[in-house]
Design a protein around this motif. Structure first.
Motif, PDB file in Angstrom:
ATOM      1  N   ALA A 330       0.804  -1.223   0.000  1.00  0.00           N
ATOM      2  CA  ALA A 330       0.000   0.000   0.000  1.00  0.00           C
ATOM      3  C   ALA A 330       0.837   1.274   0.000  1.00  0.00           C
ATOM      4  CB  ALA A 330      -0.933   0.001   1.210  1.00  0.00           C
ATOM      5  N   VAL A 331       1.981   1.240   0.673  1.00  0.00           N
ATOM      6  CA  VAL A 331       2.778   2.460   0.813  1.00  0.00           C
ATOM      7  C   VAL A 331       3.927   2.489  -0.192  1.00  0.00           C
ATOM      8  CG1 VAL A 331       4.119   3.890   2.392  1.00  0.00           C
ATOM      9  CG2 VAL A 331       2.149   2.597   3.251  1.00  0.00           C
ATOM     10  N   ALA A 332       4.867   1.574  -0.046  1.00  0.00           N
ATOM     11  CA  ALA A 332       6.063   1.610  -0.895  1.00  0.00           C
ATOM     12  C   ALA A 332       5.728   1.422  -2.373  1.00  0.00           C
ATOM     13  CB  ALA A 332       7.059   0.548  -0.432  1.00  0.00           C
ATOM     14  N   ARG A 333       4.804   0.522  -2.678  1.00  0.00           N
ATOM     15  CA  ARG A 333       4.460   0.232  -4.074  1.00  0.00           C
ATOM     16  C   ARG A 333       3.248   1.024  -4.568  1.00  0.00           C
ATOM     17  NH1 ARG A 333       8.473  -1.544  -6.862  1.00  0.00           N
ATOM     18  NH2 ARG A 333       7.084  -2.567  -8.338  1.00  0.00           N
ATOM     19  N   GLU A 334       2.668   1.825  -3.709  1.00  0.00           N
ATOM     20  CA  GLU A 334       1.576   2.746  -4.085  1.00  0.00           C
ATOM     21  C   GLU A 334       0.445   2.048  -4.850  1.00  0.00           C
ATOM     22  OE1 GLU A 334       3.962   5.636  -6.265  1.00  0.00           O
ATOM     23  OE2 GLU A 334       3.926   6.958  -4.526  1.00  0.00           O
ATOM     24  N   MET A 335      -0.017   0.920  -4.313  1.00  0.00           N
ATOM     25  CA  MET A 335      -1.052   0.163  -5.011  1.00  0.00           C
ATOM     26  C   MET A 335      -2.480   0.584  -4.656  1.00  0.00           C
ATOM     27  SD  MET A 335       0.269  -1.590  -7.316  1.00  0.00           S
ATOM     28  CE  MET A 335      -1.291  -2.328  -7.805  1.00  0.00           C
ATOM     29  N   PHE A 336      -2.623   1.586  -3.782  1.00  0.00           N
ATOM     30  CA  PHE A 336      -3.936   2.161  -3.497  1.00  0.00           C
ATOM     31  C   PHE A 336      -3.785   3.672  -3.483  1.00  0.00           C
ATOM     32  CE2 PHE A 336      -3.726  -2.043  -1.586  1.00  0.00           C
ATOM     33  CZ  PHE A 336      -4.772  -2.655  -2.258  1.00  0.00           C
ATOM     34  N   VAL A 337      -4.588   4.331  -4.317  1.00  0.00           N
ATOM     35  CA  VAL A 337      -4.395   5.763  -4.566  1.00  0.00           C
ATOM     36  C   VAL A 337      -5.701   6.511  -4.325  1.00  0.00           C
ATOM     37  CG1 VAL A 337      -3.719   7.468  -6.300  1.00  0.00           C
ATOM     38  CG2 VAL A 337      -2.623   5.208  -6.277  1.00  0.00           C
ATOM     39  N   ASP A 338      -5.620   7.618  -3.613  1.00  0.00           N
ATOM     40  CA  ASP A 338      -6.790   8.476  -3.387  1.00  0.00           C
ATOM     41  C   ASP A 338      -6.913   9.495  -4.515  1.00  0.00           C
ATOM     42  OD1 ASP A 338      -7.385   7.258  -0.968  1.00  0.00           O
ATOM     43  OD2 ASP A 338      -6.152   8.657   0.186  1.00  0.00           O
ATOM     44  N   ILE A 339      -8.155   9.758  -4.921  1.00  0.00           N
ATOM     45  CA  ILE A 339      -8.403  10.780  -5.932  1.00  0.00           C
ATOM     46  C   ILE A 339      -9.749  11.437  -5.648  1.00  0.00           C
ATOM     47  CG2 ILE A 339      -9.539   9.266  -7.611  1.00  0.00           C
ATOM     48  CD1 ILE A 339      -7.818  10.795  -9.764  1.00  0.00           C
ATOM     49  N   GLU A 340      -9.901  12.668  -6.052  1.00  0.00           N
ATOM     50  CA  GLU A 340     -11.138  13.417  -5.825  1.00  0.00           C
ATOM     51  C   GLU A 340     -12.005  13.353  -7.075  1.00  0.00           C
ATOM     52  OE1 GLU A 340     -13.520  15.512  -3.131  1.00  0.00           O
ATOM     53  OE2 GLU A 340     -11.472  14.815  -2.763  1.00  0.00           O
ATOM     54  N   HIS A 341     -13.220  12.844  -6.923  1.00  0.00           N
ATOM     55  CA  HIS A 341     -14.177  12.780  -8.024  1.00  0.00           C
ATOM     56  C   HIS A 341     -15.204  13.892  -7.833  1.00  0.00           C
ATOM     57  CE1 HIS A 341     -17.580  11.283 -10.454  1.00  0.00           C
ATOM     58  NE2 HIS A 341     -16.668  10.653 -11.167  1.00  0.00           N
ATOM     59  N   PRO A 342     -15.629  14.575  -8.920  1.00  0.00           N
ATOM     60  CA  PRO A 342     -16.528  15.725  -8.754  1.00  0.00           C
ATOM     61  C   PRO A 342     -17.891  15.388  -8.159  1.00  0.00           C
ATOM     62  CG  PRO A 342     -16.270  15.154 -11.078  1.00  0.00           C
ATOM     63  CD  PRO A 342     -15.237  14.380 -10.324  1.00  0.00           C
ATOM     64  N   VAL A 343     -18.326  14.154  -8.272  1.00  0.00           N
ATOM     65  CA  VAL A 343     -19.627  13.748  -7.724  1.00  0.00           C
ATOM     66  C   VAL A 343     -19.450  12.844  -6.509  1.00  0.00           C
ATOM     67  CG1 VAL A 343     -21.814  12.565  -8.185  1.00  0.00           C
ATOM     68  CG2 VAL A 343     -20.730  13.937  -9.989  1.00  0.00           C
ATOM     69  N   ALA A 344     -18.605  11.840  -6.640  1.00  0.00           N
ATOM     70  CA  ALA A 344     -18.429  10.856  -5.567  1.00  0.00           C
ATOM     71  C   ALA A 344     -17.593  11.387  -4.413  1.00  0.00           C
ATOM     72  CB  ALA A 344     -17.793   9.582  -6.122  1.00  0.00           C
ATOM     73  N   GLY A 345     -16.820  12.439  -4.666  1.00  0.00           N
ATOM     74  CA  GLY A 345     -15.924  12.947  -3.631  1.00  0.00           C
ATOM     75  C   GLY A 345     -14.620  12.163  -3.600  1.00  0.00           C
ATOM     76  N   LYS A 346     -13.991  12.118  -2.433  1.00  0.00           N
ATOM     77  CA  LYS A 346     -12.723  11.408  -2.308  1.00  0.00           C
ATOM     78  C   LYS A 346     -12.956   9.903  -2.358  1.00  0.00           C
ATOM     79  CE  LYS A 346      -8.762  10.741   0.769  1.00  0.00           C
ATOM     80  NZ  LYS A 346      -8.163  11.075   2.079  1.00  0.00           N
ATOM     81  N   ILE A 347     -12.276   9.228  -3.298  1.00  0.00           N
ATOM     82  CA  ILE A 347     -12.383   7.774  -3.399  1.00  0.00           C
ATOM     83  C   ILE A 347     -10.979   7.192  -3.477  1.00  0.00           C
ATOM     84  CG2 ILE A 347     -14.637   7.826  -4.549  1.00  0.00           C
ATOM     85  CD1 ILE A 347     -13.127   7.183  -7.167  1.00  0.00           C
TER      86      ILE A 347
END
Length: 398
Positions: A330-347
């Motif tokens: 999750a951390v070193a290999r960055e296999m989960f990433v947060d992004i902001e969606h205009p409708v769904a919000g932070k996913i």
């Protein structure tokens, strides 16, 4: 377009695909920096927009597979819609589709049609059974790919029915196969200037993935069946029950088994029936019983730490919550990433598994809302005015 980066910067992809296999290919190309334009049916869009789970009315399933793509709507059943698409093909490098074979040809948009307007176009097609052969017109879904390839017949436990894998692996491997195919074709085009049609079948992709399973039958006549988590060729290479879950112990050769015996110091492991790898494969049930008698008395993390310290390959069978908290994955290999969606919000979504040194594969922006980039794309590619685009919207073309 702004925000483009990566090894495929400057490559334009028209993505007509829906649901999983084709969108997975488009997602990989987009993560690599290509300008992927997702083209959807006006008013409805990709079927997977209705898939669970939904966040504020937006499908997380869809958002994961269509991040980094710009989105437009276009009615390809209308003559004007087809002409707009052909004009876009003239300015593009790759077209992706996963309709049933023959559908694009009926629309006048098959590979032979597209190469007339752009001889260098790379045409990637994903379907259940491919564009040739007696099954080519059959509908193809992930579970059909798993079933007909033989994968399901070898997945699960001996006393249980055939089982599909926990994920839609035929769709994912089909999508990866398409990615490999179109990039190989694009590489060839850079040298020759000549385009290519890449024909990917889910069933073919899964047959290829079965490697040793096929080889056993083809070369010995034995039909492989369900054997749980152990491996046909080596042992111990299996799952074992721990006090609080399950662990993997993977001794791939005699040296590693020697280390295991030395570490566990269990007299029964010195039995002659476990002397060589072939012996251990033959007597796998007896060996599993001995090892599991020990593993049941210890926690997952203790077993894994002990064996790894001794140089023996071992791992927890992680539940998904453990995976998402793992400091390496999750951390070193960055296999989960947060992004902001205009409708769904932070996913949070799954990162890209391909790691480049100089130009990273990144998630730069969220999946498009339906038709979000109609004006932007048609102005940029075809120099359409706002007035013309509004006329197309009102006419149901966009």
């Amino acid at each position: 377009m702004s925000n483009q980066s990566g090894v495929l910067n400057g490559v334009r992809v028209l993505d007509l695909t829906r649901v999983l296999a084709g969108p997975y290919c488009g997602m990989m190309l987009a993560d690599f920096g290509a300008d992927v334009i997702k083209i959807e049916l006006p008013g409805k869009g990709d079927d997977s927009r209705a898939n669970a789970p939904q966040i504020n009315g937006e499908s997380a399933y869809f958002m994961n597979l269509n991040r980094n793509k710009r989105g437009i709507t276009l009615n390809l059943k209308s003559e004007e819609g087809r002409n707009i698409f052909l004009d876009m093909v003239r300015n593009s490098d790759i077209v992706l589709e996963n309709y049933r074979p023959g559908v694009m040809e009926k629309l006048g948009l098959g590979y032979e049609d597209l190469r007339k307007v752009n001889p260098a176009i790379i045409y990637g097609a994903v379907s259940g059974f491919g564009h040739t052969g007696p099954y080519s017109k059959r509908a193809g879904y992930d579970i059909i790919g798993q079933a007909m390839s033989g994968l399901m017949s070898t997945t699960g436990w001996p006393d249980a029915p055939p089982t599909r894998t926990g994920t839609a692996i035929a769709d994912v491997v089909g999508g990866m196969s398409c990615t490999i195919g179109v990039l190989a074709a694009y590489s060839n085009r850079l040298k020759t200037g000549v385009g290519e049609k890449v024909d990917i079948a889910l069933v073919d992709s899964m047959v290829s993935s079965l490697e040793i399973i096929n080889i056993i039958y083809l070369n010995t006549g034995r039909i492989p069946t369900r054997i749980g988590n152990r491996y046909e060729a080596i042992y111990p290479y299996d799952s074992f029950q721990a006090r609080d879950g399950y662990v993997i112990i993977a001794c791939g050769n005699d040296k590693l088994f020697g280390l295991l015996k030395q570490t566990l110091n269990i007299d029964a492991l010195d039995n002659e029936i476990f002397r060589t790898n072939i012996d251990r494969v033959t007597h796998h049930a007896e060996l599993k019983s001995i090892l599991e008698c020990w593993t049941r008395g210890h926690d997952i993390d203790h077993i894994v730490e002990l064996l790894l310290a001794a140089g023996i390959p071992a791992a927890p069978i992680n539940t998904i919550d453990r995976v998402t908290k793992d400091p390496h994955i999750a951390v070193a290999r960055e296999m989960f990433v947060d992004i902001e969606h205009p409708v769904a919000g932070k996913i949070t979504m799954t990162g890209n598994q391909v790691k480049f040194t100089n130009k990273k594969a990144t998630i730069r922006f969220p999946a498009p809302t339906l038709g979000q980039h109609n004006h932007e794309v048609l102005k940029e590619l075809l120099d359409y005015s706002d007035e013309k685009i509004e006329q197309l919207v009102n006419a149901g073309i966009l």
